[in-house]
Design a protein around this motif. Structure first.
Motif, PDB file in Angstrom:
ATOM      1  N   ASN A  23       0.822  -1.208   0.000  1.00 62.61           N
ATOM      2  CA  ASN A  23       0.000   0.000   0.000  1.00 62.61           C
ATOM      3  C   ASN A  23       0.858   1.260   0.000  1.00 62.61           C
ATOM      4  OD1 ASN A  23      -1.946  -1.974   2.088  1.00 62.61           O
ATOM      5  ND2 ASN A  23      -2.752  -1.182   0.170  1.00 62.61           N
ATOM      6  N   PHE A  24       1.948   1.232   0.805  1.00 62.17           N
ATOM      7  CA  PHE A  24       2.861   2.374   0.835  1.00 62.17           C
ATOM      8  C   PHE A  24       4.000   2.097  -0.145  1.00 62.17           C
ATOM      9  CE2 PHE A  24       0.500   3.431   4.549  1.00 62.17           C
ATOM     10  CZ  PHE A  24       0.657   4.791   4.723  1.00 62.17           C
ATOM     11  N   HIS A  25       3.815   2.567  -1.349  1.00 68.02           N
ATOM     12  CA  HIS A  25       4.803   2.364  -2.420  1.00 68.02           C
ATOM     13  C   HIS A  25       4.992   3.697  -3.136  1.00 68.02           C
ATOM     14  CE1 HIS A  25       6.849  -0.818  -4.949  1.00 68.02           C
ATOM     15  NE2 HIS A  25       7.023   0.268  -5.673  1.00 68.02           N
ATOM     16  N   LYS A  26       6.248   4.054  -3.334  1.00 68.52           N
ATOM     17  CA  LYS A  26       6.563   5.333  -3.969  1.00 68.52           C
ATOM     18  C   LYS A  26       7.290   5.084  -5.283  1.00 68.52           C
ATOM     19  CE  LYS A  26       8.675   9.851  -2.989  1.00 68.52           C
ATOM     20  NZ  LYS A  26       9.393  10.657  -1.966  1.00 68.52           N
ATOM     21  N   PHE A  27       6.671   5.578  -6.362  1.00 67.19           N
ATOM     22  CA  PHE A  27       7.280   5.486  -7.702  1.00 67.19           C
ATOM     23  C   PHE A  27       7.885   6.846  -8.031  1.00 67.19           C
ATOM     24  CE2 PHE A  27       3.839   2.385  -7.680  1.00 67.19           C
ATOM     25  CZ  PHE A  27       4.450   1.252  -8.202  1.00 67.19           C
ATOM     26  N   GLN A  28       9.161   6.857  -8.369  1.00 74.22           N
ATOM     27  CA  GLN A  28       9.850   8.101  -8.722  1.00 74.22           C
ATOM     28  C   GLN A  28      10.462   7.974 -10.108  1.00 74.22           C
ATOM     29  OE1 GLN A  28      11.905  10.161  -5.139  1.00 74.22           O
ATOM     30  NE2 GLN A  28      12.205   7.986  -4.766  1.00 74.22           N
ATOM     31  N   TYR A  29      10.165   8.939 -10.960  1.00 71.84           N
ATOM     32  CA  TYR A  29      10.723   8.999 -12.314  1.00 71.84           C
ATOM     33  C   TYR A  29      11.477  10.316 -12.457  1.00 71.84           C
ATOM     34  CZ  TYR A  29       7.364   5.267 -13.301  1.00 71.84           C
ATOM     35  OH  TYR A  29       6.646   4.094 -13.284  1.00 71.84           O
ATOM     36  N   PHE A  30      12.724  10.226 -12.931  1.00 78.53           N
ATOM     37  CA  PHE A  30      13.553  11.405 -13.160  1.00 78.53           C
ATOM     38  C   PHE A  30      13.752  11.542 -14.673  1.00 78.53           C
ATOM     39  CE2 PHE A  30      14.545   9.710  -9.015  1.00 78.53           C
ATOM     40  CZ  PHE A  30      14.485  10.835  -8.200  1.00 78.53           C
ATOM     41  N   ILE A  31      13.268  12.653 -15.208  1.00 75.82           N
ATOM     42  CA  ILE A  31      13.207  12.833 -16.660  1.00 75.82           C
ATOM     43  C   ILE A  31      14.063  14.022 -17.074  1.00 75.82           C
ATOM     44  CG2 ILE A  31      11.687  13.459 -18.587  1.00 75.82           C
ATOM     45  CD1 ILE A  31       9.488  11.875 -17.281  1.00 75.82           C
ATOM     46  N   SER A  32      14.867  13.808 -18.115  1.00 75.83           N
ATOM     47  CA  SER A  32      15.671  14.876 -18.711  1.00 75.83           C
ATOM     48  C   SER A  32      15.115  15.150 -20.109  1.00 75.83           C
ATOM     49  CB  SER A  32      17.140  14.450 -18.787  1.00 75.83           C
ATOM     50  OG  SER A  32      17.929  15.459 -19.369  1.00 75.83           O
ATOM     51  N   VAL A  33      14.552  16.338 -20.298  1.00 73.06           N
ATOM     52  CA  VAL A  33      13.859  16.695 -21.533  1.00 73.06           C
ATOM     53  C   VAL A  33      14.811  17.446 -22.465  1.00 73.06           C
ATOM     54  CG1 VAL A  33      11.877  17.890 -22.528  1.00 73.06           C
ATOM     55  CG2 VAL A  33      11.687  16.849 -20.265  1.00 73.06           C
ATOM     56  N   VAL A  34      14.860  17.017 -23.730  1.00 70.96           N
ATOM     57  CA  VAL A  34      15.714  17.650 -24.736  1.00 70.96           C
ATOM     58  C   VAL A  34      14.832  18.170 -25.874  1.00 70.96           C
ATOM     59  CG1 VAL A  34      17.609  17.343 -26.373  1.00 70.96           C
ATOM     60  CG2 VAL A  34      17.627  16.103 -24.192  1.00 70.96           C
ATOM     61  N   PRO A  35      14.755  19.475 -26.104  1.00 73.77           N
ATOM     62  CA  PRO A  35      14.002  20.014 -27.251  1.00 73.77           C
ATOM     63  C   PRO A  35      14.560  19.445 -28.558  1.00 73.77           C
ATOM     64  CG  PRO A  35      14.548  21.764 -25.708  1.00 73.77           C
ATOM     65  CD  PRO A  35      15.299  20.555 -25.260  1.00 73.77           C
ATOM     66  N   THR A  36      13.678  19.050 -29.460  1.00 69.17           N
ATOM     67  CA  THR A  36      14.090  18.346 -30.681  1.00 69.17           C
ATOM     68  C   THR A  36      13.274  18.826 -31.865  1.00 69.17           C
ATOM     69  OG1 THR A  36      14.574  16.387 -29.339  1.00 69.17           O
ATOM     70  CG2 THR A  36      14.436  16.069 -31.718  1.00 69.17           C
ATOM     71  N   THR A  37      13.944  18.964 -32.999  1.00 67.81           N
ATOM     72  CA  THR A  37      13.249  19.236 -34.257  1.00 67.81           C
ATOM     73  C   THR A  37      13.530  18.103 -35.233  1.00 67.81           C
ATOM     74  OG1 THR A  37      15.114  20.525 -35.129  1.00 67.81           O
ATOM     75  CG2 THR A  37      13.369  21.742 -33.997  1.00 67.81           C
ATOM     76  N   TYR A  38      12.474  17.646 -35.906  1.00 69.50           N
ATOM     77  CA  TYR A  38      12.590  16.664 -36.991  1.00 69.50           C
ATOM     78  C   TYR A  38      12.345  17.402 -38.303  1.00 69.50           C
ATOM     79  CZ  TYR A  38      12.208  12.950 -33.461  1.00 69.50           C
ATOM     80  OH  TYR A  38      12.411  12.113 -32.393  1.00 69.50           O
ATOM     81  N   SER A  39      13.262  17.275 -39.246  1.00 72.97           N
ATOM     82  CA  SER A  39      13.142  17.997 -40.515  1.00 72.97           C
ATOM     83  C   SER A  39      13.389  17.054 -41.676  1.00 72.97           C
ATOM     84  CB  SER A  39      14.137  19.156 -40.581  1.00 72.97           C
ATOM     85  OG  SER A  39      13.954  20.057 -39.509  1.00 72.97           O
ATOM     86  N   VAL A  40      12.584  17.213 -42.718  1.00 73.85           N
ATOM     87  CA  VAL A  40      12.812  16.534 -43.994  1.00 73.85           C
ATOM     88  C   VAL A  40      13.362  17.583 -44.944  1.00 73.85           C
ATOM     89  CG1 VAL A  40      11.770  15.286 -45.913  1.00 73.85           C
ATOM     90  CG2 VAL A  40      10.974  14.880 -43.581  1.00 73.85           C
TER      91      VAL A  40
END
Length: 386
Positions: free
Chosen positions: A262-279
């Motif tokens: 019942n007492f469970h802690k989920f932790q996510y550490f996220i590093s966000v990188v701005p990205t452009t996709y170009s054709v």
């Protein structure tokens, strides 16, 4: 009296080329008449082999040209925007009335995200057995993803090429331009849901922040929820940053994580990188591109004591760099030149291969005959009489 040489002189007209005037003197491609060309089985085999090799090389070059080439470059992000969307679609194995959803960023803003997101009652069984569901860092068959196109069990990732079946840039750009909609929640048909689906998009400050889902009355105000009802097992169908592009697969998409207590802690550490996709290069006319964000994620989860707040905690940070992914393709004229070069090289190699094999066959044949050879007028013992 007619000279003997003149009497027996050969008529060389059949061997002579047709008169072509002055221009024929510059002919760099000497030719023989068809009746004086000998066709052999060895030459036919080499011809068939070269046709097959040329077709394979042509098909390979055509596929490489069609796919184009991808170029990845990093740069400092010049235009810094102040806002960013978080797109979330998660199912938590608790009732909606017992959950709090909140966001707090480094700018000091505190957002009650539950008021901006949609919450629907649902059943856990309607989601957990969905196709492609897997734990973070593993594929849908439970095998560990190493990031090298192979699973930890030693076998290739089932049915995928290198990169685990990632789409090409032109596919990503084309799919990213389609209108995106959130899927509908499955009906309960009168049954009471045991889980809560939370989905929608939030516009937040583009700064470091924390996104968390906790039980009502724990960590924030509100009526207290019994500890026995805690179950933060969850399924993440979508977690992305920036424009909502469901065609792009992110690390946490279609992942499932179950709580052992019942007492469970989920932790996510996220590093966000701005990205452009170009054709095509962005500066060229006719190029198309989309802007989004990629991210890397690590997880630290486990049971906690009753003095720690249980729940799902997502801490995200924005990197000050911009990743440009450009797919380019050579012009059709350049493609034709490459095809001519490849096929020409194959034909020249085949010609020399045939010449060498023919010479080798002659050498082997002479050795088998003991080095003896015969001339046109008979054996080597023939001579002149006085």
């Amino acid at each position: 009296m007619m000279n003997g040489y003149e009497k027996h002189e050969l008529d060389e007209d059949p061997f002579a080329p047709k008169s072509g005037g002055i221009v024929s003197a510059f002919d760099a491609f000497p030719k023989s008449k068809p009746q004086y060309v000998q066709r052999t089985s060895g030459g036919g085999k080499w011809t068939v082999a070269m046709v097959v090799v040329s077709l394979v090389l042509f098909w390979s070059e055509l596929g490489r040209w069609w796919r184009g080439t991808e170029m990845h470059t990093f740069a400092v992000e010049k235009g810094v925007s102040r806002a960013m969307n978080i797109n979330l679609d998660v199912v938590v194995r608790m009732k909606c009335a017992d959950l709090h959803v909140n966001v707090q960023d480094a700018a000091g803003d505190h957002i009650l995200a539950a008021t901006r997101l949609t919450r629907d009652a649902t059943n856990w069984s309607q989601w957990v057995d969905g196709k492609g569901m897997h734990k973070l860092g593993r594929d849908q068959h439970g095998r560990l993803i190493t990031g090298e196109g192979w699973t930890a069990s030693g076998g290739a990732a089932g049915g995928h090429d290198e990169g685990f079946g990632e789409e090409h840039i032109h596919d990503i750009v084309a799919l990213g331009r389609r209108k995106a909609r959130w899927g509908k929640t499955p009906r309960l048909w009168g049954a009471e849901g045991d889980s809560c689906r939370i989905y929608g998009s939030l516009e937040l400050n583009k700064v470091q922040g924390d996104f968390h889902i906790t039980a009502r009355g724990h960590g924030y105000g509100g009526a207290h929820v019994e500890h026995s009802t805690f179950n933060f097992s969850h399924i993440v169908s979508e977690l992305s940053f920036g424009p909502f592009l469901p065609s792009l697969v992110n690390p946490l998409d279609r992942t499932v994580n179950t709580a052992s207590a019942n007492f469970h802690k989920f932790q996510y550490f996220i590093s966000v990188v701005p990205t452009t996709y170009s054709v095509g290069h962005p500066d060229q006319l006719g190029s198309s591109s989309i802007f989004t964000n990629q991210y890397a994620v690590t997880e630290q989860s486990g049971e906690v004591n009753d003095r720690t707040i249980p729940g799902i905690f997502v801490k995200y940070d924005i990197e000050p760099i911009l990743l440009n992914i450009v797919e380019s393709r050579d012009g059709f004229l350049v493609f034709l030149i490459k095809i001519i070069n490849v096929l020409s090289g194959a034909l020249v190699a085949g010609h020399w291969g045939y010449r060498l094999s023919d010479w080798l066959a002659d050498v082997v044949g002479k050795r088998r005959r003991g080095g003896r050879s015969e001339g046109m007028l008979g054996s080597s013992k023939a001579g002149y009489e006085d």
